[in-house]
Every structure is written in C-alpha cells, then in structure tokens.
Design a protein around this motif. Structure first.
Motif, PDB file in Angstrom:
ATOM      1  N   TYR A   6     -78.030  23.816  26.443  1.00 46.46           N
ATOM      2  CA  TYR A   6     -77.737  25.387  26.150  1.00 46.46           C
ATOM      3  C   TYR A   6     -79.104  26.214  26.226  1.00 46.46           C
ATOM      4  N   GLU A  61     -71.692  24.576  25.322  1.00 45.77           N
ATOM      5  CA  GLU A  61     -70.012  24.774  25.554  1.00 45.77           C
ATOM      6  C   GLU A  61     -69.157  23.790  24.618  1.00 45.77           C
ATOM      7  N   GLU A 121     -67.914  25.260  21.603  1.00 44.28           N
ATOM      8  CA  GLU A 121     -66.570  25.952  21.582  1.00 44.28           C
ATOM      9  C   GLU A 121     -65.347  25.292  21.651  1.00 44.28           C
ATOM     10  N   SER A 122     -65.522  24.134  22.565  1.00 41.02           N
ATOM     11  CA  SER A 122     -64.449  23.427  22.667  1.00 41.02           C
ATOM     12  C   SER A 122     -64.124  22.697  21.337  1.00 41.02           C
TER      13      SER A 122
END
Length: 510
Positions: free
Chosen positions: A479, A487, A490-491
């Motif tokens: 990141y 990401e 977020e998943s």
C-alpha cells in the motif's frame, strides 16, 4: 483512574526516573509532573531524582529540563508565575548512576532515608523504568538485593511497554518482577488508557442507563476500532523492524480499547474488579487457527509515495530497516468474542502507519430497524445508527441518528448528536501521563495492566504472529503512503457486507 478531588493529595513521594536523560523523561514525564504541580496535585513533600550516566549537576540538569518544559508542557513556564518553575525545580535532582553499579542503589537507599526525615515518615517510592526492556531485570534484581521495595504499601515500579516481545518473554518478565514486587506494586503503563476519551468509555457505558439495554448482540451489528497514523517509523526503524504493527499497537493499545467496549459491568469501581472484567473479555475471545489467520487477518507494508507535496520513502528505505523486511506496518484483524453478550458480533481492528489520516476512532454500528415504513425516495441517505467515540485528534462522542430534513417533503438523512470536549469544557485537558502518574502516587491501578491481562493478550495474538513470522509476504510493499492500507483490508470487511468507517475530522493533518 483516581476519584480524588482537588482537596486530596497523595502522600510524600520520591520518584526515581531510570532513563532520566531520555526522550520519555524530557517530553512526557517531567512536563506531566510539572503540570500536576501547577494544578496543586503534587504532595507537599516530593522529590524527582533523574538517573543517568551524564555528568550533570543538579542546576545544569534543571536548566535542561526548563527548555523541555517550555516546549512540551501544556502549562508552559510563560503561562505561570515566574517563580513557579523555581519552586518546582527545587524538587528535582540528578544522580549520576550506572544500573550495574551497586553504589547506585546504595545512594538511592540513602536518599530515601534522608527524604523520610524531611517528611517525618516513610515516603512512597516510585521506580520509573523509562529504559529499554533489556535493562528491566538488572534494575529489578538490584532493587531486591538492596531491599528498596520491602514495603509493598509504599514501593512501586512503573514499567513501560513493550511488556515482553511474545508470550514466553512476557511470562518470564512477570516471573522476574513477581520475585521482587507483589502485583499491587507493579504498574504496567499504557499511555492510551490515560487519555481522557478512553476513560470516558467507562463513564459513557456505566453511568447512562440508556446504553446498557442496547449494548449487546441483539442491537449491535458490528464494532470497528481504528488507530491510523500519518507518520512513518522515522528514527525508530531499528526498533520497529523487530516489532511491527501487531506487537506495537494491537497487542496492547487496541486490545485495551476492545476490552473497555466489550467488558461486563463491574460490581464496583475498584481496580481489580474493573481489571477482572477486562481479563474476562480476553479469555472469551476466539483463538485463531492457522486457517483463521488466512481468513481473518491482513497485513501490509507501505511503499514510497507522496503526501502533502512531499515524496516519502517506503518502509524498506527507512533508516534501520532491512531492505527485504517482512515486518508489517499495517494490520487488520477480525475478532469474535464467544460469550452471551457478543456472540456473532464481529470486532474489526485496524492500525497502520503512513495512512491518509491520523486518528483513533471506535465505531459501534447498531442493527437496522426491523421494518422500514418510509418510501424509497425518503431514505436515499439512510444510514444505520452509530455511536462514534473519537479519541484523537479531536475528542468527541457522536450518536448518529436519522432525522427529517426541513421542508415540505418527508426526506430523512443522518445527523450527529455531538458531545465535544473542546466545545463543552473550558481549560486544558490533562495529558495521559498526568492521569497515570497521579494514579501511581495515589496507588490506584485501575488504568494499569495486570500480569494475567498482559499474558492473555499475548496468547491471543501469538497464532497470528507465528503465522506471519513463519511465512514471508510476497506482496510487500502493498500500500502506498497517504492511503487507507492494502486492498485486502477492504476485502476483509467487505465480504461481511461492511466497510471501514472514517470520520471526517477537522485539522486531521497534523
């Protein structure tokens, strides 16, 4: 968390600050004691004895501290009568010392005896270990050898985190300290617990009858605790590369916040009763298997990028960090508490460095109403009720509810009912170390971690640490700076139908 009033003062106290020339002493400890002095919360008789190798005289060391007070105290010298610093400085002494030299502890014994004559009785003695953990054992063993902690009612030792590097080392440290001190003498300090808004979690929960009926799995959908930092590791690269986000933040700070949110109501405000309930939470949390780590834990490491017009290095380019480091600077974990109150309610914890915003926020999302009576056009901005506790940079408690927007049409949108510290109260808010140092003098351990609590927290995170340490991440760095993390984080929460909450904060970029 002392319930003392302004009229109550602690007993005569002598502080021995090991690491007396270090950053913690200059930035936090002495400014906090100075602030307490101005507020009239220090005892009539007290001494602050800084321990260090530097050849300072008392006057020379006081001059150094005066510069620190002017920079770091919330009650800077210029804001108080000129004579206030001079009066406070008379209580400060410097002892040239070597923790391996018996003479150091003999001098401490003599100082305690002389101070006892001044205050006509046996004083409280606080040994504050503002030093690296590798020095704890040497200091504790010498304190025992010279019988400097013989009276458990008077002698106390304050230990800064990290309290151990893993479960085994935490147990060893507990055993070591337990051979010298009783548990009532050991103050394991976590400055997060001294923050005003963190203390207010207990007040919010247990002094307001409106929350208790709702504070359970029947009404709460999920809970998020996020502690994000814009800063990188800076000069701490060497230390941080041996630690990582999971050890540095989640094992202590964030799990402490979770315990305050999830604990059962204590029967009283006694320190051990409160701490018993917090330990119960940790014991109730579901232990991770290797498969659970894959599904419910995410790690990340920041890469180079731009923030506020400045190009910043990635973690592996920071001073003291290995060029192929496997250390995480971001961690997000989904926890479950297997008890009656919280069965089925997920707790999402997140922390990271070089993120978009510096903030510490607890978000409690309530379940949706069982039946919507309003037409779809009236609820375009519909949002489930939320209780949001902001710890920093702003200190506030927000209850988000739905309300009708002014006008002829029935249109609903979320609004905030806000308790804001700055808007409600005047005057300076005490620093966390002020609260914790005062409680140490008063013998109140409510805001300090107990040995079994520390071990329970380590036991909970060890499967994750072992899984991450035993397998090198092939995605690092994953990141960029000035983002909200990888990401995969977020998943982690999106697969349950949720998203990470971020509170728009004024002046968040500090």
């Amino acid at each position: 968390m002392s319930a003392a009033t302004d009229a109550i003062k602690s007993e005569p106290t002598i502080f021995f600050l090991f690491g007396g020339t270090g950053d913690l002493t200059s930035r936090k400890l002495v400014p906090a004691l100075y602030n307490l002095y101005i507020d009239g919360r220090m005892p009539t008789h007290f001494q602050i004895v800084a321990m260090g190798r530097t050849q300072y005289s008392n006057d020379a060391f006081r001059d150094v501290l005066l510069k620190d007070i002017k920079q770091f105290s919330r009650k800077r010298v210029g804001q108080a009568p000129p004579e206030t610093w001079d009066q406070f400085a008379k209580h400060i002494f410097f002892q040239v010392s070597d923790i391996n030299n018996p003479q150091t502890y003999q001098e401490q014994s003599e100082r305690i005896a002389e101070f006892g004559k001044i205050c006509s009785g046996e004083p409280n003695v606080v040994y504050y270990l503002a030093v690296a953990p590798r020095f704890f054992s040497t200091i504790a063993e010498n304190i025992s050898k010279f019988k400097l902690a013989a009276n458990p009612e008077k002698a106390r030792i304050v230990i800064e985190k990290p309290f151990g590097h893993n479960l085994e080392s935490a147990r060893q440290l507990n055993q070591l300290l337990g051979g010298v001190f009783s548990e009532q003498q050991i103050y394991r300090i976590d400055h997060y617990l001294g923050k005003e808004t963190v203390q207010n979690i207990l007040a919010l929960r247990f002094s307001n009858s409106i929350f208790e009926p709702l504070w359970n799995r029947n009404y709460i959908d999920h809970i998020q605790i996020s502690v994000s930092e814009q800063l990188g590791v800076g000069s701490r690269g060497g230390y941080y590369d041996e630690s990582g986000a999971l050890r540095d933040m989640i094992q202590n700070h964030i799990l402490q916040l979770l315990c305050l949110v999830a604990m059962e109501p204590p029967t009283s405000f006694q320190a051990d009763e409160v701490r018993n309930k917090k330990v119960d939470v940790l014991h109730s949390m579901r232990k991770f298997t290797a498969e659970d780590v894959k599904k419910n834990a995410v790690r990340g490491q920041y890469s180079k990028g731009w923030m506020e017009g400045q190009e910043l290095p990635g973690y592996r380019e920071e001073p003291g960090v290995a060029p192929d480091s496997n250390t995480e600077t971001f961690a997000a974990i989904k926890f479950h508490i297997d008890n009656w109150r919280w069965h089925g309610v997920p707790f999402y914890l997140r922390t990271g460095k070089r993120m978009h915003q510096s903030s510490s926020v607890i978000m409690i999302q309530f379940k949706d109403v069982p039946h919507l009576i309003f037409p779809s056009e009236a609820i375009e901005g519909w949002q489930q009720n939320r209780l949001i506790i902001s710890i920093q940079p702003e200190m506030s408690v927000r209850l988000q509810i739905q309300a009708k927007r002014p006008g002829l049409d029935m249109t609903l949108n979320p609004v905030d009912m806000i308790f804001d510290y700055n808007g409600t109260y005047t005057g300076d808010t005490p620093e966390a170390y002020e609260t914790l140092l005062l409680d140490t003098m008063l013998g109140d351990q409510t805001l300090f971690m107990r040995g079994d609590q520390v071990e329970a927290a380590w036991d909970l995170v060890m499967p994750i640490l072992n899984a991450w340490g035993g397998k090198k991440s092939i995605s690092f760095p994953n990141y960029p700076v000035d983002s909200w993390g990888p990401e995969t984080a977020e998943s982690l929460i999106a697969k349950d139908g949720f998203h990470w909450f971020t509170l728009p904060l004024k002046n968040s970029r500090k």
